[in-house]
Scaffold this active site. Structure first.
Site, PDB file in Angstrom:
ATOM      1  CG  HIS A 192       9.743   5.041   2.974  1.00 58.17           C
ATOM      2  ND1 HIS A 192       8.636   5.511   3.643  1.00 58.17           N
ATOM      3  CD2 HIS A 192      10.746   5.016   3.868  1.00 58.17           C
ATOM      4  CE1 HIS A 192       8.961   5.732   4.906  1.00 58.17           C
ATOM      5  NE2 HIS A 192      10.236   5.451   5.074  1.00 58.17           N
ATOM      6  NE  ARG A 203      18.788  11.108   7.644  1.00 63.45           N
ATOM      7  CZ  ARG A 203      19.370  12.230   8.068  1.00 63.45           C
ATOM      8  NH1 ARG A 203      20.251  12.846   7.318  1.00 63.45           N
ATOM      9  NH2 ARG A 203      19.035  12.763   9.218  1.00 63.45           N
ATOM     10  CB  THR A 228      10.263  -0.873   5.255  1.00 62.42           C
ATOM     11  OG1 THR A 228       9.474   0.010   6.056  1.00 62.42           O
ATOM     12  CG2 THR A 228       9.351  -1.752   4.444  1.00 62.42           C
ATOM     13  NE  ARG A 229      11.646  -0.183  13.429  1.00 63.30           N
ATOM     14  CZ  ARG A 229      12.812   0.483  13.415  1.00 63.30           C
ATOM     15  NH1 ARG A 229      13.783   0.087  12.612  1.00 63.30           N
ATOM     16  NH2 ARG A 229      12.991   1.523  14.185  1.00 63.30           N
ATOM     17  CB  ALA A 239      18.253  -1.927  11.747  1.00 58.17           C
ATOM     18  CG  HIS A 295       5.300   8.203   4.904  1.00 57.92           C
ATOM     19  ND1 HIS A 295       3.961   8.518   5.001  1.00 57.92           N
ATOM     20  CD2 HIS A 295       5.654   7.684   6.116  1.00 57.92           C
ATOM     21  CE1 HIS A 295       3.533   8.219   6.226  1.00 57.92           C
ATOM     22  NE2 HIS A 295       4.527   7.712   6.914  1.00 57.92           N
TER      23      HIS A 295
END
Ligand SMILES: [Zn+2]
Length: 386
Positions: A203, A289, A195-196, A292, A200
């Site tokens: 996730h 979805r 993740t970047r 990156a 929430h």
């Protein structure tokens, strides 16, 4: 049963220690020197630790062309993102194949020595088109290629700088250390989450769904260079700390940082991210979805579909695909487009922009969307920018 093997079968270690390191430190003073950019700094750390196994350095032309055009290294292993070191014409004119080159950070630290095997020219537009599927400069990954020098330098690297950097020090695990930790805990199957973004409920739900089927969960936020409008890494890490403290099974959850730079190459980067996690000892990798992705350059499910392009067994790590998730009032719980039969007006979903606006106003998003503890961290951070 043991942990999954590294990509290509062997975990690379290019970090020098002891007398060997001292000797090269001495010798480096007399070598030609090259200052590298932030992305190359990050790549160096990853190569040294084995996170990019089987790479032992920056790509030579055969690997570069094969990766760009065919998504495989010259030896036939799957590889989707060029890992290259660029130089300007002026810099390259002072170097020769066969040289040892001292690689320095922009603040002058000696990071590594490159055993320069090859200097070659490359076509920026072609790389952009094949790897990023666009030649538009507003794509951040393409912009980075266009900003590079005209030459690429290939060769093995020997890492001199100790990677034990202060930032996120408690979470800076090498693949070797994470593998040892997983083995110690008796985890054989581990799912990684890249993740970047701040964490929430959506996730959290995906991570926990995945954890239901494996032994352990690796939360592996990327902390290298990202776009200026992404939430800064220290804030994202703080959010993870609080959500783990309050909502995660500590004995089955590991938080660590991935010191990689984002390329925003969408599908190709999803495969790249999964190979990296395999090297860290993970058997499974979550692909949501538009993994990156950036802007509208990639289709919503392209980063999932790309895994089907490779022959069975070419990739050892198993991707786990997830759809958009949300809290549904009618289901009275978290769900996804796959599992919830209700209309979208029952779903608690907010756009990224909307969430940012709320947080900046000091307003917490609904608890069905963001855990209140996480909202507090984000509000404190965002209001301090304004
Ligand atoms: Zn529902």
């Amino acid at each position: 049963m043991s942990l999954i093997e590294p990509h290509g079968g062997k975990l690379i270690d290019r970090e020098l220690r002891g007398a060997e390191r001292e000797a090269l430190l001495q010798a480096a003073g007399k070598m030609p020197s090259l200052t590298v950019n932030t992305r190359a700094e990050a790549d160096l750390e990853l190569i040294a630790s084995g996170a990019l196994s089987p790479l032992e350095g920056f790509m030579t032309e055969a690997d570069y062309v094969s990766v760009r055009d065919d998504r495989h290294l010259a030896n036939g292993l799957v590889w989707t993102i060029p890992v290259t070191l660029s130089a300007t014409e002026e810099e390259a004119s002072k170097l020769h194949a066969g040289d040892d080159v001292a690689l320095r950070s922009r603040d002058g630290r000696l990071m590594a020595v490159l055993q320069l095997a090859e200097i070659f020219k490359y076509e920026r537009q072609l790389e952009a088109e094949r790897v990023y599927r666009t030649t538009e400069e507003k794509h951040p990954g393409v912009k980075a290629i266009y900003a590079q020098g005209d030459y690429l330098l290939g060769g093995r690297v020997s890492y001199i700088e100790s990677p034990k950097r202060a930032e996120f020090a408690p979470y800076r695990y090498s693949p070797r250390r994470l593998r040892a930790l997983f083995a110690e805990r008796g985890w054989r199957s581990v799912v990684a989450f890249q993740t970047r973004n701040p964490v929430h409920r959506a996730h959290e739900y995906i991570q926990k769904c995945a954890l239901e089927t494996v032994d352990g969960l690796l939360l592996h936020p990327l902390v290298g260079e990202t776009k200026a409008d992404d939430i800064p890494a220290p804030v994202r890490m703080r959010a993870y700390e609080v959500i783990i403290e309050h909502y995660y099974p500590v004995a089955r959850t590991q938080l660590a940082v991935l010191p990689a730079a984002m390329r925003y190459a969408g599908p190709r980067e999803a495969v790249f991210h999964s190979i990296i996690r395999q090297n860290y000892g993970c058997s499974h990798f979550i692909v949501g979805r538009d993994h990156a992705g950036v802007g509208n350059y990639y289709g919503t499910y392209d980063a999932q579909r790309i895994f089907g392009d490779f022959a069975p067994g070419e990739l050892k790590i198993t991707p786990m695909f997830f759809d958009n998730t949300f809290f549904c009032r009618k289901c009275d719980g978290m769900a996804s487009l796959k599992t919830c039969p209700h209309d979208s007006d029952q779903h608690v979903s907010l756009s990224g922009t909307k969430v940012r606006e709320m947080l900046a106003r000091g307003e917490a998003p609904p608890s069905e969307f963001t855990r209140p503890e996480v909202a507090s961290v984000l509000i404190a951070a965002l209001s301090s920018y304004n």
